[in-house]
Scaffold this motif. Structure first.
Motif, PDB file in Angstrom:
ATOM      1  N   ASN A 187       0.822  -1.206   0.000  1.00 54.22           N
ATOM      2  CA  ASN A 187       0.000   0.000   0.000  1.00 54.22           C
ATOM      3  C   ASN A 187       0.855   1.254   0.000  1.00 54.22           C
ATOM      4  O   ASN A 187       1.615   1.460   0.938  1.00 54.22           O
ATOM      5  CB  ASN A 187      -0.900   0.023   1.237  1.00 54.22           C
ATOM      6  N   CYS A 188       0.689   2.067  -1.026  1.00 55.02           N
ATOM      7  CA  CYS A 188       1.070   3.482  -0.976  1.00 55.02           C
ATOM      8  C   CYS A 188       2.414   3.873  -1.609  1.00 55.02           C
ATOM      9  O   CYS A 188       3.335   3.089  -1.709  1.00 55.02           O
ATOM     10  CB  CYS A 188       1.021   4.020   0.448  1.00 55.02           C
ATOM     11  N   HIS A 207       1.738  11.703   0.330  1.00 56.35           N
ATOM     12  CA  HIS A 207       1.378  10.285   0.412  1.00 56.35           C
ATOM     13  C   HIS A 207       0.161  10.001  -0.442  1.00 56.35           C
ATOM     14  O   HIS A 207      -0.810  10.749  -0.398  1.00 56.35           O
ATOM     15  CB  HIS A 207       1.039   9.961   1.875  1.00 56.35           C
ATOM     16  N   ASN A 208       0.222   8.956  -1.272  1.00 62.12           N
ATOM     17  CA  ASN A 208      -1.045   8.470  -1.818  1.00 62.12           C
ATOM     18  C   ASN A 208      -1.278   7.042  -1.350  1.00 62.12           C
ATOM     19  O   ASN A 208      -0.348   6.258  -1.181  1.00 62.12           O
ATOM     20  CB  ASN A 208      -1.176   8.663  -3.337  1.00 62.12           C
ATOM     21  N   ASN A 209      -2.546   6.777  -1.070  1.00 59.23           N
ATOM     22  CA  ASN A 209      -2.967   5.511  -0.460  1.00 59.23           C
ATOM     23  C   ASN A 209      -3.303   4.532  -1.582  1.00 59.23           C
ATOM     24  O   ASN A 209      -4.105   4.841  -2.450  1.00 59.23           O
ATOM     25  CB  ASN A 209      -4.208   5.821   0.403  1.00 59.23           C
ATOM     26  N   ASP A 246      -4.101   4.360   6.769  1.00 49.59           N
ATOM     27  CA  ASP A 246      -3.141   4.567   5.692  1.00 49.59           C
ATOM     28  C   ASP A 246      -2.087   5.529   6.232  1.00 49.59           C
ATOM     29  O   ASP A 246      -1.122   5.853   5.572  1.00 49.59           O
ATOM     30  CB  ASP A 246      -3.792   5.053   4.396  1.00 49.59           C
ATOM     31  N   THR A 260       4.592   3.577   4.084  1.00 51.41           N
ATOM     32  CA  THR A 260       4.216   2.628   3.032  1.00 51.41           C
ATOM     33  C   THR A 260       4.555   1.231   3.556  1.00 51.41           C
ATOM     34  O   THR A 260       5.476   1.075   4.347  1.00 51.41           O
ATOM     35  CB  THR A 260       4.946   2.885   1.683  1.00 51.41           C
TER      36      THR A 260
END
Ligand SMILES: [Zn+2]
Length: 501
Positions: A187-188, A207-209, A246, A260
Motif C-alpha cells: 500500500n502506498c 502520500h497516496n494511499n 493509511d 508505506t
C-alpha cells in the motif's frame, strides 16, 4: 427525568401505540408501508433523544471536496461515541464490505476473526482505546439499529493485520494444506523531505494511499481529534477505525507521519499489541521521533509492517523507521529526502522479514516506483513544495518501460489498467486497485495543523464500476460493494475547521 427525556418517553409511547395499532390491523398491503414509516419515525425520535447526549458535546461533521470531516473531542469513551454516532451509516457500509473482503480472501468465517479479536487482540489493548472502541459500539447503537458488537469492531479495526499477517502465519503454524496464497499488502507511494531539498528548507510530506478501489472509495474521512490526554490529531482515515490506517497524520506536537507497507513481509507475534493501537498511540503521544519509534516498537506484533516516514517540525529532522519483526532499522536526516513505495531498504530486514522480496526486479511495482521517486526527487532537489508534491503523487511515468502510461508501476497506481496485475501482492490482472486518494503538507501547514487532500486518483481520473464489472466478470464478487470512485479537487483541511454550511 429531564424534560427532554420525558418528551422522548412520551413520543416513544405514542409511536409504540401506533405501531401496535398498525400491527393488529388486518390489511396486508398497508401494514408494511405503515410499519416502514413508523420505523423511520422511531429512528428520528431516537436521534432527537440522543442529540442532547452530553457525550456528543462539541462534536460535528460536514462534507467537503468528496471527504467527510468529523471533529471528535473529550474522554476516550466520548470520542468513540461521537465517532460511532456521526459515522454510523458509513461504518455499517464499510464493515459489511470489509467483512466480505476478509472472509473471501482468507476462506475463514467471520466468527474466526471475532475470536481472534476477543482472545488475542483485546486483552493487550490499552484501557483508553478499549473505552474508545466500546464508545464506537454505543454511538452506533444510539444512532441506528446496528447489530455490531465490540468483537466485530475490534476485528474490523484490525483489517490490515488479521487477514494478511495473522492468517498466513497461522496457516503455516497449522500446516494448513488448503491455505490460500495470502500476501501482505503493498500500500502506498510516499516521501518526506527536509533541509536543502525543499523550496523553503522546511519539511514537505506527501502520500497516496494504494488499496482496492472498494476499500479506497470509503477511505474518505478527515478525523480532527481533540483528546482529553495527549496531542491533538488531524488525520485521514476509514469509518469505524481508530487509527488513520493509511497513516497520514499531523499533531499539535509538530509531528507529521506517514508510511508505506513492506512487500512480501512474513511474520506475526500473537503476544504482541495490535498495530492499529500502536499506530494511534504513537500519533497521539509522540513529541519527538524517538517517542514515535519507542511506541511503535513497544509490543510490535509484526502486523501491517511498514516503512514509517516521520518528521518533527520543531527540529526539521525527518526519519524512516523500517519496522520489521525480527529486525528494524532507522535512518535520520536534517537535510535530505526519504521515500517509500513498498520495498524494504535494509538487506537484513529483507533477509529476515521479507525473504521472498527481490529488490533487483525493476519490473515490479515497488521497485519501478522506487526508481521513479529517485528520479523525481533528484530532478526537483531544492524546489520541492506542495504543488510539486501533488504533481509527483499523480505521476504516470513507467520507469521500467520508460513511457507515460498509468499502471501498477506508476506512482499514481492504476492496476485495473494493467494486464500484469501485481503478483507479489496477489493482485490478479486488472485488479481494481491502485492509488485511491492523496495528501500533502509543508512545514507552514503542519504548524497550522493543515493538509491538502484529494479524494480519488491523485491524477483526477475517475474509476467507474459498471463498465469495469462488465469487462471483468472475474471480479463480480465485488459487485455489491464496488462503487464509482470519482476524483475530487485538492482541498485543504485544518484542525478545528468550523462546519461548512
Ligand atoms: Zn493516475
Amino acid at each position: 427525568m429531564t424534560n427532554t427525556a420525558r418528551r422522548t418517553a412520551a413520543i416513544l409511547l405514542l409511536l409504540g401505540a401506533a405501531l401496535f395499532w398498525a400491527a393488529v390491523r388486518d390489511s396486508n398491503e398497508a401494514a408494511p408501508a405503515a410499519q416502514d414509516s413508523l420505523r423511520s419515525a422511531l429512528a428520528s425520535a431516537r436521534a432527537r433523544s440522543v442529540a442532547g447526549d452530553p457525550r456528543l458535546a462539541g462534536s460535528y461533521r460536514f462534507e467537503q471536496g468528496g471527504w467527510i470531516y468529523v471533529h471528535l473531542e473529550g474522554q476516550p469513551g466520548a470520542i468513540g461515541f461521537q465517532h460511532g454516532y456521526l459515522l454510523a451509516s458509513e461504518i455499517e457500509d464499510a464493515f459489511s464490505m470489509m467483512q466480505t473482503r476478509m472472509t473471501h480472501s482468507t476462506r475463514r468465517d467471520w466468527e474466526f476473526f471475532r475470536k481472534a479479536a476477543r482472545e488475542m487482540l483485546w486483552p493487550k489493548i490499552d484501557p483508553e482505546y478499549q473505552q474508545e472502541l466500546q464508545g464506537i459500539v454505543l454511538g452506533l447503537h444510539a444512532r441506528s439499529e446496528s447489530k455490531l458488537d465490540i468483537d466485530d469492531i475490534v476485528a474490523f479495526n484490525a483489517f490490515e493485520e488479521l487477514p494478511d499477517y495473522y492468517v498466513p502465519w497461522l496457516d503455516r503454524q497449522q500446516k494448513n494444506p488448503a491455505a490460500p496464497a495470502l500476501k501482505s499488502p503493498g500500500n502506498c507511494s510516499a516521501f518526506i523531505a527536509t533541509g536543502k531539498s525543499t523550496k523553503d528548507h522546511g519539511i514537505v510530506i506527501a502520500h497516496n494511499n494504494w488499496t482496492s478501489y472498494m476499500a479506497g472509495e470509503r477511505w474518505r474521512i478527515i478525523f480532527d481529534i481533540a483528546p482529553a490526554r495527549g496531542y491533538r490529531i488531524l488525520m485521514d482515515g476509514f469509518p469505524g477505525v481508530i487509527a488513520s490506517d493509511d497513516d497520514f497524520g499531523i499533531t499539535s506536537s509538530g509531528m507529521v507521519v506517514t508510511e508505506t507497507t513492506i512487500t512480501q513481509f512474513e511474520g506475526w507475534d500473537p503476544n504482541g499489541k495490535a498495530e492499529f493501537v500502536r499506530a494511534r498511540k504513537a500519533l497521539q503521544y509522540s513529541n519527538s521521533i524517538d517517542d514515535y519509534i519507542r511506541i511503535m516498537l513497544d509490543g510490535n506484533n509484526g502486523g501491517y509492517a511498514n516503512d514509517w516516514l516521520i518528521g518533527d517540525n520543531k527540529t526539521g529532522e525527518i526519519a524512516q523507521l523500517e519496522l520489521g519483526l525480527k529486525a528494524t532499522r532507522v535512518w535520520r536526516t536534517k537535510d535530505g529526502v526519504l521515500s517509500g513505495s513498498n520495498w524494504a531498504r535494509d538487506p537484513k530486514i529483507i533477509k529476515l522479514d521479507a525473504p521472498q522480496f527481490d529488490p533487483a526486479d525493476l519490473s515490479s511495482s515497488p521497485n519501478a516506483r522506487r526508481v521513479r521517486w529517485e528520479e523525481l526527487l533528484r530532478q526537483n532537489w531544492g524546489k520541492i513544495d506542495v504543488p510539486l508534491a501533488q504533481a509527483m503523487l499523480a505521476d504516470h511515468t513507467d520507469s521500467f518501460e520508460k513511457k507515460e502510461q498509468a499502471s501498477e508501476r506508476t506512482l499514481c497506481g492504476h492496476v485495473d489498467a494493467s494486464r500484469r496485475g501485481v503478483r507479489i501482492w496477489d493482485w490478479a490482472p486488472a485488479y481494481p486497485g491502485g492509488a485511491v486518494q492523496a495528501k500533502a503538507a509543508d512545514s507552514a501547514m503542519v504548524s497550522r495543523m493543515e493538509f491538502s487532500a484529494r479524494m480519488g486518483h491523485p491524477c483526477g481520473e475517475d474509476f467507474l464500476a459498471a463498465p469495469f464489472l462488465a469487462a471483468h466478470p472475474e471480479y463480480s464478487w465485488m459487485a455489491p460493494y464496488l462503487r464509482d470512485m470519482k476524483a475530487g479537487p485538492w482541498t485543504s483541511f485544518r484542525s478545528g475547521q468550523p462546519a461548512q454550511k
